[in-house]
Motif scaffolding. Structure first.
Motif, PDB file in Angstrom:
ATOM      1  N   ARG A   1       0.783  -1.132   0.104  1.00  0.00           N
ATOM      2  CA  ARG A   1      -0.032  -0.121  -0.055  1.00  0.00           C
ATOM      3  C   ARG A   1       0.855   1.148  -0.063  1.00  0.00           C
ATOM      4  NH1 ARG A   1      -2.312  -3.058   4.092  1.00  0.00           N
ATOM      5  NH2 ARG A   1      -4.346  -4.044   3.811  1.00  0.00           N
ATOM      6  N   GLU A   2       0.558   2.354  -0.662  1.00  0.00           N
ATOM      7  CA  GLU A   2       1.293   3.429  -0.590  1.00  0.00           C
ATOM      8  C   GLU A   2       0.318   4.641  -0.960  1.00  0.00           C
ATOM      9  OE1 GLU A   2       4.580   5.906  -3.550  1.00  0.00           O
ATOM     10  OE2 GLU A   2       4.003   3.896  -3.908  1.00  0.00           O
ATOM     11  N   SER A   3       0.235   5.494  -0.056  1.00  0.00           N
ATOM     12  CA  SER A   3      -0.496   6.689   0.256  1.00  0.00           C
ATOM     13  C   SER A   3      -0.004   8.208   0.391  1.00  0.00           C
ATOM     14  CB  SER A   3      -1.686   6.530   1.175  1.00  0.00           C
ATOM     15  OG  SER A   3      -1.039   6.523   2.607  1.00  0.00           O
ATOM     16  N   THR A   4      -0.648   9.159  -0.324  1.00  0.00           N
ATOM     17  CA  THR A   4       0.155  10.280  -0.197  1.00  0.00           C
ATOM     18  C   THR A   4      -1.120  11.379   0.179  1.00  0.00           C
ATOM     19  OG1 THR A   4       1.816   9.774  -1.755  1.00  0.00           O
ATOM     20  CG2 THR A   4       1.486  12.237  -1.330  1.00  0.00           C
ATOM     21  N   SER A   5      -0.911  12.355   1.107  1.00  0.00           N
ATOM     22  CA  SER A   5      -1.845  13.231   1.348  1.00  0.00           C
ATOM     23  C   SER A   5      -1.058  14.707   1.619  1.00  0.00           C
ATOM     24  CB  SER A   5      -2.545  13.049   2.845  1.00  0.00           C
ATOM     25  OG  SER A   5      -1.578  12.904   3.738  1.00  0.00           O
TER      26      SER A   5
ATOM     27  N   THR B   1       3.815  11.412   2.979  1.00  0.00           N
ATOM     28  CA  THR B   1       3.777   9.997   2.159  1.00  0.00           C
ATOM     29  C   THR B   1       3.789   8.741   3.326  1.00  0.00           C
ATOM     30  OG1 THR B   1       6.255   9.767   1.936  1.00  0.00           O
ATOM     31  CG2 THR B   1       4.993  11.045   0.191  1.00  0.00           C
TER      32      THR B   1
END
Length: 597
Positions: A553-557, A575
């Motif tokens: 899983r990879e998320s960026t806000s 990140t």
């Protein structure tokens, strides 16, 4: 009476006596002649079969008989000697040794055999161990001698016989040879090889000939009739017998060294009569009831097996008593030994198998989180670089931050704070970097064991139950549970060679999330299943692998737009990268339990 009268009287008396005597003689002669003329020729005075000539040529011996005859040729123990037998034939004038000057044969010794049957016997002394080839034609037997003999000379078990039977209506009794007979195997022909040549011959004498050759006693039923034309060269005698039986739809039965030959209908009728007699004997026999205790098998199964086995007679019966684990059999006494043998097979202790499973679950996880916080402010608020109220405050200025994307929301972590404050404390800059990386490794090893009987399923399950709300029929809400676990179902079968055939079913179910359904939430799961059948030895281990799962899983806000600016975009985003790996290995080891557990 005067003298003349007396003389006349005497003369008259003599004449009368002479006449009477003459009449008697004539009558006697006539009677004798008539009697002699009425005498019929006795059967014993018929012309007998006699050898009329024996001619010798190079490698050829010709035997001539005045009538059709039957002959047999065979070897003796001496490889240089050949014997020719002619049943019901006289040697005639050939009563002395015949010395030969021809190639292939040295001498011929004729002899007359009187017992056990009348026959002419010719013993031929050969110059070398040779093979012979007989030929019969017009009451002549021509024997050709071949020097090209094989290395192994024929012995008396290897007798070569060829018989002719033209217009033969009756054959005299043959001698029974006192020799060991070869066993007859159905479908395989191992008898001595013979040559047969018949033309329109009665089959009954042929059977008697086969009895002489084989050494078996052959009994032919009166219903066997027929005539046969055949020519066989170097054929086992038992195969020749079967060919004749098939040609005339005949059957045979063998008891010891006696072969009985009769039409198939005779054997069928005898079998039916024997069955009827046995059935009548069974119906007349008294019946008994016996109780058989059952130790291991199910009583109802034993009862069914006895009924299906057809061991019991039509009058017999069987019933089961589950309470006492017994079966009651009522039948004639002769049936009970078969019932006991069947029960020994059915009522056996069922073997048990120990199923030992080892479950190894290895999981690794790696979480990396990187964020930033910064703000710029001027006391008094003359310059609008101040963050919104919900944002955090900087550690130096104490003012609200413009960008607040920390990697560490709570708990331990790593952070770097930078602060700049003017000399007059009129302006300040707060900058804080936060980073977090979590690495996790876990290994779960479980070793469950279970014992089951042969052909019975064993189940091993490991996991947890997840509760969720469920509506009842009364309209209330109750708790239901969903099993999320790893389950292993194993059904063993022990083979006669003490190997174990395993039927294995594996199910692995994992919880993923809760989903809203109507009035509540229910768990969602993912499932992996596998079925296999293997054959392994007792104590060997079956390895089941390949249940491997990897999640990334990879998320960026961050601030829309600004977060995408190259390089400077890192000042406006956070990140997070997650990687999780799970691998499952299952080891199953079955062992046959020698003693019940």
């Amino acid at each position: 009476m005067n003298k003349n009268s007396n003389v006349k009287y005497q003369m008259s008396k003599v004449k009368s006596l002479f006449s009477l005597t003459l009449i008697v003689i004539v009558i006697f002669v006539l009677w004798g002649c008539a009697t002699i003329g009425s005498i019929k020729e006795s059967p014993q005075l018929k012309e007998a079969s006699v050898i009329t000539g024996i001619e010798l040529q190079d490698y050829i011996v010709t035997v001539m008989v005045n009538k059709p005859f039957v002959y047999t040729i065979y070897r003796s123990d001496d490889p240089y000697k050949m014997v020719v037998e002619l049943p019901d034939v006289s040697i005639g004038t050939f009563k002395s040794k015949i010395v030969s000057d021809k190639a292939g044969i040295t001498e011929i010794v004729p002899s007359q055999v009187e017992s056990p049957s009348f026959m002419a016997r010719l013993e031929m002394l050969l110059q070398t161990p040779s093979m012979v080839e007989p030929e019969y034609k017009n009451n002549e037997l021509k024997i050709r001698i071949k020097e090209e003999a094989p290395k192994e000379v024929l012995k008396e078990k290897e007798e070569v016989s060829e018989r002719k039977e033209p217009e033969l209506t009756e054959m005299p009794e043959e001698k029974i040879r006192a020799e060991e007979v070869m066993p007859i195997t159905e479908g395989r022909y191992t008898g001595k090889k013979i040559s047969l040549d018949f033309h329109d011959a009665n089959i009954v004498p042929i059977f008697r000939l086969l009895a002489d050759i084989s050494g078996y006693n052959i009994v032919v039923s009166p219903e066997v009739k027929g005539r046969l034309t055949m020519k066989l060269i170097n054929v086992p005698w038992d195969q020749a017998l079967d060919l004749i039986l098939k040609t005339f739809s005949l059957g045979k039965s063998i008891e010891g060294n006696i072969i009985r030959i009769a039409p198939h209908t005779v054997f069928v009728k005898e079998s039916e009569e024997k069955a009827k007699a046995k059935e009548a004997e069974v119906l007349a026999e008294l019946m008994e009831t016996r109780i058989f205790p059952i130790s291991y098998a199910k009583v109802k199964d034993v009862e069914t097996a006895l009924k299906d086995s057809k061991i019991l007679t039509p009058r017999g019966s069987v019933s089961a008593d589950v309470r006492t684990s017994s079966v009651f059999v009522k039948d004639i006494p002769a049936i009970f030994p078969q019932v006991e043998n069947l029960l020994k097979t059915l009522d056996m202790q069922t073997p048990q198998v120990l199923i030992e499973a080892r479950i190894v679950e290895v999981s690794t996880s790696d979480v990396m989180d990187l964020g930033i916080q910064w703000g710029f402010s001027q006391p008094g608020g003359s310059i609008p670089f101040r963050g919104a109220t919900p944002l955090g405050t900087g550690p130096f200025t104490g003012n609200r931050l413009l960008v607040d994307f920390p990697a560490i929301s709570a708990g331990p972590g790593a952070g770097f704070a930078f602060g700049i404050l003017g000399h007059g404390k009129t302006a300040g800059l707060d900058l804080q970097l936060t980073a977090l990386e979590k690495v996790g490794k876990s290994r779960i090893i479980s070793n469950p064991r279970v014992v089951t009987t042969d052909n019975e399923k064993a189940k091993i399950m490991q996991g947890e139950s997840i509760p969720y709300p469920q509506a009842t029929a009364e309209g209330t809400i109750s708790a239901a549970f969903k099993d999320v676990a790893l389950s292993i179902e194993v059904t063993p079968h022990i083979t006669p060679e003490q190997s174990i055939a395993l039927s294995v079913k594996i199910t692995k179910e994992d919880f993923t999330e809760f989903v809203t359904i109507g009035y509540g939430q229910a768990p969602r799961t993912s499932k992996i299943e596998g079925d296999t059948k293997v054959l392994i030895q007792n104590g060997e281990t079956l390895v089941i692998g390949g249940i491997y799962k990897k999640t990334e899983r990879e998320s960026t806000s961050g601030v829309p737009g600004l977060m995408k600016i190259p390089v400077l975009g890192w000042l406006f985003k956070k990140t997070k990268t997650e990687e999780e790996t799970t691998e499952l290995m299952i080891f199953i080891t079955p062992r046959i339990v020698e003693k019940p557990i």
